[in-house]
Design an enzyme around this catalytic site. Sequence first.
Site, PDB file in Angstrom:
ATOM      1  N   CYS A   2      52.207  23.595 -10.005  1.00 13.63           N
ATOM      2  CA  CYS A   2      53.045  22.732 -10.815  1.00 13.63           C
ATOM      3  C   CYS A   2      52.113  21.966 -11.758  1.00 13.63           C
ATOM      4  O   CYS A   2      50.955  21.726 -11.438  1.00 13.63           O
ATOM      5  CB  CYS A   2      53.855  21.721 -10.038  1.00 13.63           C
ATOM      6  SG  CYS A   2      54.995  22.438  -8.874  1.00 13.63           S
ATOM      7  N   ARG A  27      49.746  27.022 -13.988  1.00 14.82           N
ATOM      8  CA  ARG A  27      49.985  26.340 -12.711  1.00 14.82           C
ATOM      9  C   ARG A  27      51.340  26.678 -12.108  1.00 14.82           C
ATOM     10  O   ARG A  27      51.655  26.276 -10.998  1.00 14.82           O
ATOM     11  CB  ARG A  27      49.895  24.826 -12.899  1.00 14.82           C
ATOM     12  CG  ARG A  27      48.566  24.369 -13.447  1.00 14.82           C
ATOM     13  CD  ARG A  27      48.570  22.884 -13.664  1.00 14.82           C
ATOM     14  NE  ARG A  27      48.375  22.173 -12.417  1.00 14.82           N
ATOM     15  CZ  ARG A  27      47.204  21.779 -11.953  1.00 14.82           C
ATOM     16  NH1 ARG A  27      46.123  22.020 -12.655  1.00 14.82           N
ATOM     17  NH2 ARG A  27      47.105  21.148 -10.823  1.00 14.82           N
ATOM     18  N   TRP A  74      56.116  25.404  -9.836  1.00 12.07           N
ATOM     19  CA  TRP A  74      55.931  26.532  -8.927  1.00 12.07           C
ATOM     20  C   TRP A  74      56.651  26.103  -7.662  1.00 12.07           C
ATOM     21  O   TRP A  74      56.232  25.161  -6.979  1.00 12.07           O
ATOM     22  CB  TRP A  74      54.450  26.780  -8.655  1.00 12.07           C
ATOM     23  CG  TRP A  74      54.216  27.972  -7.785  1.00 12.07           C
ATOM     24  CD1 TRP A  74      54.133  29.270  -8.184  1.00 12.07           C
ATOM     25  CD2 TRP A  74      54.051  27.968  -6.358  1.00 12.07           C
ATOM     26  NE1 TRP A  74      53.933  30.083  -7.089  1.00 12.07           N
ATOM     27  CE2 TRP A  74      53.889  29.319  -5.955  1.00 12.07           C
ATOM     28  CE3 TRP A  74      54.051  26.986  -5.386  1.00 12.07           C
ATOM     29  CZ2 TRP A  74      53.701  29.687  -4.629  1.00 12.07           C
ATOM     30  CZ3 TRP A  74      53.875  27.350  -4.065  1.00 12.07           C
ATOM     31  CH2 TRP A  74      53.697  28.696  -3.696  1.00 12.07           C
ATOM     32  N   ASN A 100      54.060  16.732  -8.648  1.00 19.69           N
ATOM     33  CA  ASN A 100      53.226  17.864  -8.304  1.00 19.69           C
ATOM     34  C   ASN A 100      52.708  17.616  -6.893  1.00 19.69           C
ATOM     35  O   ASN A 100      52.135  16.568  -6.635  1.00 19.69           O
ATOM     36  CB  ASN A 100      52.075  17.914  -9.326  1.00 19.69           C
ATOM     37  CG  ASN A 100      51.099  19.017  -9.052  1.00 19.69           C
ATOM     38  OD1 ASN A 100      51.306  19.826  -8.166  1.00 19.69           O
ATOM     39  ND2 ASN A 100      50.026  19.055  -9.822  1.00 19.69           N
ATOM     40  N   GLY A 101      52.940  18.538  -5.975  1.00 14.19           N
ATOM     41  CA  GLY A 101      52.494  18.352  -4.591  1.00 14.19           C
ATOM     42  C   GLY A 101      53.660  18.517  -3.628  1.00 14.19           C
ATOM     43  O   GLY A 101      54.670  19.142  -3.967  1.00 14.19           O
ATOM     44  N   GLU A 476      39.355  43.380  -2.158  1.00 14.66           N
ATOM     45  CA  GLU A 476      39.701  42.838  -3.471  1.00 14.66           C
ATOM     46  C   GLU A 476      40.595  43.812  -4.247  1.00 14.66           C
ATOM     47  O   GLU A 476      41.538  43.406  -4.937  1.00 14.66           O
ATOM     48  CB  GLU A 476      38.419  42.506  -4.256  1.00 14.66           C
ATOM     49  CG  GLU A 476      38.635  42.013  -5.670  1.00 14.66           C
ATOM     50  CD  GLU A 476      39.410  40.698  -5.787  1.00 14.66           C
ATOM     51  OE1 GLU A 476      39.708  40.058  -4.771  1.00 14.66           O
ATOM     52  OE2 GLU A 476      39.737  40.337  -6.927  1.00 14.66           O
ATOM     53  N   LYS A 480      44.271  42.865  -5.680  1.00 12.09           N
ATOM     54  CA  LYS A 480      44.561  42.942  -7.113  1.00 12.09           C
ATOM     55  C   LYS A 480      45.796  43.795  -7.367  1.00 12.09           C
ATOM     56  O   LYS A 480      46.675  43.431  -8.140  1.00 12.09           O
ATOM     57  CB  LYS A 480      43.339  43.538  -7.816  1.00 12.09           C
ATOM     58  CG  LYS A 480      43.049  43.078  -9.178  1.00 12.09           C
ATOM     59  CD  LYS A 480      42.307  41.769  -9.294  1.00 12.09           C
ATOM     60  CE  LYS A 480      42.733  40.671  -8.394  1.00 12.09           C
ATOM     61  NZ  LYS A 480      41.966  39.464  -8.459  1.00 12.09           N
ATOM     62  N   GLU A 483      49.162  42.059  -6.099  1.00  8.90           N
ATOM     63  CA  GLU A 483      49.667  40.873  -6.785  1.00  8.90           C
ATOM     64  C   GLU A 483      50.279  41.176  -8.144  1.00  8.90           C
ATOM     65  O   GLU A 483      51.208  40.483  -8.554  1.00  8.90           O
ATOM     66  CB  GLU A 483      48.606  39.765  -6.881  1.00  8.90           C
ATOM     67  CG  GLU A 483      47.447  40.036  -7.803  1.00  8.90           C
ATOM     68  CD  GLU A 483      46.439  38.901  -7.809  1.00  8.90           C
ATOM     69  OE1 GLU A 483      46.837  37.734  -7.886  1.00  8.90           O
ATOM     70  OE2 GLU A 483      45.229  39.185  -7.755  1.00  8.90           O
ATOM     71  N   HIS A 499      42.466  53.713  14.417  1.00 10.02           N
ATOM     72  CA  HIS A 499      42.849  52.890  15.568  1.00 10.02           C
ATOM     73  C   HIS A 499      44.277  52.377  15.428  1.00 10.02           C
ATOM     74  O   HIS A 499      44.628  51.353  16.016  1.00 10.02           O
ATOM     75  CB  HIS A 499      41.849  51.740  15.747  1.00 10.02           C
ATOM     76  CG  HIS A 499      40.483  52.240  16.083  1.00 10.02           C
ATOM     77  ND1 HIS A 499      40.154  52.698  17.340  1.00 10.02           N
ATOM     78  CD2 HIS A 499      39.384  52.450  15.308  1.00 10.02           C
ATOM     79  CE1 HIS A 499      38.896  53.114  17.338  1.00 10.02           C
ATOM     80  NE2 HIS A 499      38.409  52.986  16.111  1.00 10.02           N
ATOM     81  N   LYS A 598      48.344  30.254 -11.073  1.00  9.50           N
ATOM     82  CA  LYS A 598      46.891  30.421 -11.185  1.00  9.50           C
ATOM     83  C   LYS A 598      46.144  29.420 -10.306  1.00  9.50           C
ATOM     84  O   LYS A 598      45.089  29.720  -9.796  1.00  9.50           O
ATOM     85  CB  LYS A 598      46.514  30.230 -12.659  1.00  9.50           C
ATOM     86  CG  LYS A 598      45.064  30.454 -12.966  1.00  9.50           C
ATOM     87  CD  LYS A 598      44.774  31.913 -13.155  1.00  9.50           C
ATOM     88  CE  LYS A 598      43.310  32.193 -13.344  1.00  9.50           C
ATOM     89  NZ  LYS A 598      42.932  33.479 -12.781  1.00  9.50           N
TER      90      LYS A 598
HETATM   91  C1  F6R Z   1      43.832  36.583  -7.091  1.00  9.50           C
HETATM   92  C2  F6R Z   1      43.575  35.186  -7.330  1.00  9.50           C
HETATM   93  C3  F6R Z   1      43.670  34.247  -6.188  1.00  9.50           C
HETATM   94  C4  F6R Z   1      42.578  33.159  -6.295  1.00  9.50           C
HETATM   95  C5  F6R Z   1      42.805  32.100  -5.205  1.00  9.50           C
HETATM   96  C6  F6R Z   1      41.748  31.032  -5.240  1.00  9.50           C
HETATM   97  O1  F6R Z   1      43.705  37.323  -8.253  1.00  9.50           O
HETATM   98  O2  F6R Z   1      43.297  34.781  -8.427  1.00  9.50           O
HETATM   99  O3  F6R Z   1      43.607  34.904  -4.968  1.00  9.50           O
HETATM  100  O4  F6R Z   1      41.331  33.753  -6.168  1.00  9.50           O
HETATM  101  O5  F6R Z   1      44.057  31.516  -5.376  1.00  9.50           O
HETATM  102  O6  F6R Z   1      41.764  30.352  -6.450  1.00  9.50           O
HETATM  103  P1  F6R Z   1      40.537  29.530  -6.930  1.00  9.50           P
HETATM  104  O7  F6R Z   1      39.432  30.477  -7.185  1.00  9.50           O
HETATM  105  O8  F6R Z   1      40.998  28.849  -8.183  1.00  9.50           O
HETATM  106  O9  F6R Z   1      40.195  28.558  -5.840  1.00  9.50           O
END
Ligand code: F6R
Length: 603
Positions: A2, A27, A74, A100-101, A476, A480, A483, A499, A598
């Site tokens: 948010c 956000r 969010w 926010n929170g 990773e 990727k 998401e 297993h 993000k």
């Molecule tokens: C995946 C992604 C998230 C961030 C995670 C941590 O593509 O971007 O998994 O890596 O939310 O975010 P930061 O790095 O901002 O602490």
Amino acid sequence: MCGIVCYMGKRNAKEIILEGLKSLEYRGYDSSGISVLVNGKLKTYKKAGKLDELNFLLKNKKLNSNIGIGHIRWATHGKADDINAHPHVSYDGRISVVHNGIIENYSELKKFLKEKGFEFKSSTDTEVVSNLISYFYKDDLLDAVFKSVELLKGSFALGIISNDENRLIAVRNESPLILGIGENEFILSSDVSSIAHLTKNVIYLKNMDIVDIKKNYSIYNNRKKVEREIERIDIELSSPSKEGYDFFMQKEIYEQPDVIRKNIKSYINNFSIDLKNSFSKDEIKNFNKIYIVACGSAYNAGVVSSYVFEKYAKIPVICDIASEFRYKINFLDEKSLVILISQSGETADTLAVLRNAKKYNAKTLAIVNVYGSSIAREADKTLFINAGNEIAVASTKAYSAQILITELFALDFAYKFGKIEKKEIENILKELKSIPEKIEIILNKKSIIEDFSNIIKNKNHIFYLGRGLDYFSAKEGALKLKEISYIHAESFPAGELKHGTIALIEKDTPIVAISTDEKLTDKMVSNVEEVSARGAFVFSICTEKSKKIEEVSNMSFVLPKTIDIFYPIFSVIVEQLLAYYTSKNKGLDVDKPRNLAKSVTVE
Ligand code: F6R
């Protein structure tokens, strides 16, 4: 998570707030809204969906006002619809709040207020705040805010305005909030990016600070007036542009060679590592435990780098997910080094671990992208990853830069720890200098990745397999893909599949098999044969030396040659492109995948 923008000053509040919200879209983008005071009357507009929906709603509305609050959401409590969007106005229409929170005790407060006759429209936790302030409000908004905040539990950044006073009040507790001080104008925001175009003078508010803005501003903490240092932010903001790419994610993938070059320039001096803001030899010798703690991709980057500590510094490393680590018994003391990795520098769980570590006198190192962020400011030492603005929700260039900087720190650590010779570091750095060009070679071979994305785009499941460092890359890759393409993707150490999970393999189940470690190639070949025998369709990511795996795969991508610790940076480029093309070919919003934001500033 948010974002908040509040304004009071000489300009049109609606315009300033909408512009500010644009740069906070990372956000959250479930819904957005604003309240402004027009001739002493609250006007509130809110809309589910991306910010464009709100912009469209407000397009022809002049709204002559220079005081207002805005929010981009969010969703945490209540689905993303018009009613749950912020701001939330009190039942009697007097108070409007953006938040926010999370208000953790909102249900008790709601029950109390309902007994007093207050009615609620939304399913959010925030609506209790506007009603609580209204409950306490006699003739002084600040006094009502003091009384209300004393009852709130949880994390909250709040922006508050009322019908009855030309006054803007804001509160900061755990969720970030920054006050920008211009000439006869004030802006409050969750992030400096929406302040910098108005003023470079800012105050990073502290927990439980309450800002009261009328003609001028005052800050209170515990009901007492406090002075806070005004800091100068030194960022030049250009509006983010895709520069001809279809999506920010694509642009950011392609920026990786330059990000690595920039970091080489910043941290490598001829053939030695010069981190500038790191621990001294004596401090390093004092450590007997290393923890790397982060979330999501940042955690995956941490796991990759832990290998470098173990291989070169010969020190065991515990890597953990911040939301787990913060509630564990974890033996932190003054001999512990806690490394926090975070692109945004605001991730709530990572920040909580940092604060906790400090309580136990552990030393903290932040590896962060965003300057001025909470984690960057609060850690004992901070190394910036120099990735530039990362706009797409899926982390790409920040991930590879996080690996690089944490690996450089690990090598420097190993050297100061007396476990690695200068010559060995020189050889590694020599190889590092060739990495940007080699990434460019990978980027130029994208067509095979695009072909494979067309094969998987309509699948429901995919598995990523690897051994050793390649297993960390597999983690990773799977993250990727899921998401941004919404395909269920899981990663496994290749030897682990039999297993249990091998039961899921059937005809044409796609598999990405990563094999960059020559010593483990034969093992990987056997694992690929096992899944192929059950009908799987295998795309392998390998090297000239592990090319044997090509013979048992349906498709493959051969990476340029490098040393073990840099292969994860190569493998991930292939994985990022695969996720990107799959999402794009499915017609999805690559940069803003559903349900995500993000910066995750709630627990
Ligand atoms: C995946 C992604 C998230 C961030 C995670 C941590 O593509 O971007 O998994 O890596 O939310 O975010 P930061 O790095 O901002 O602490």
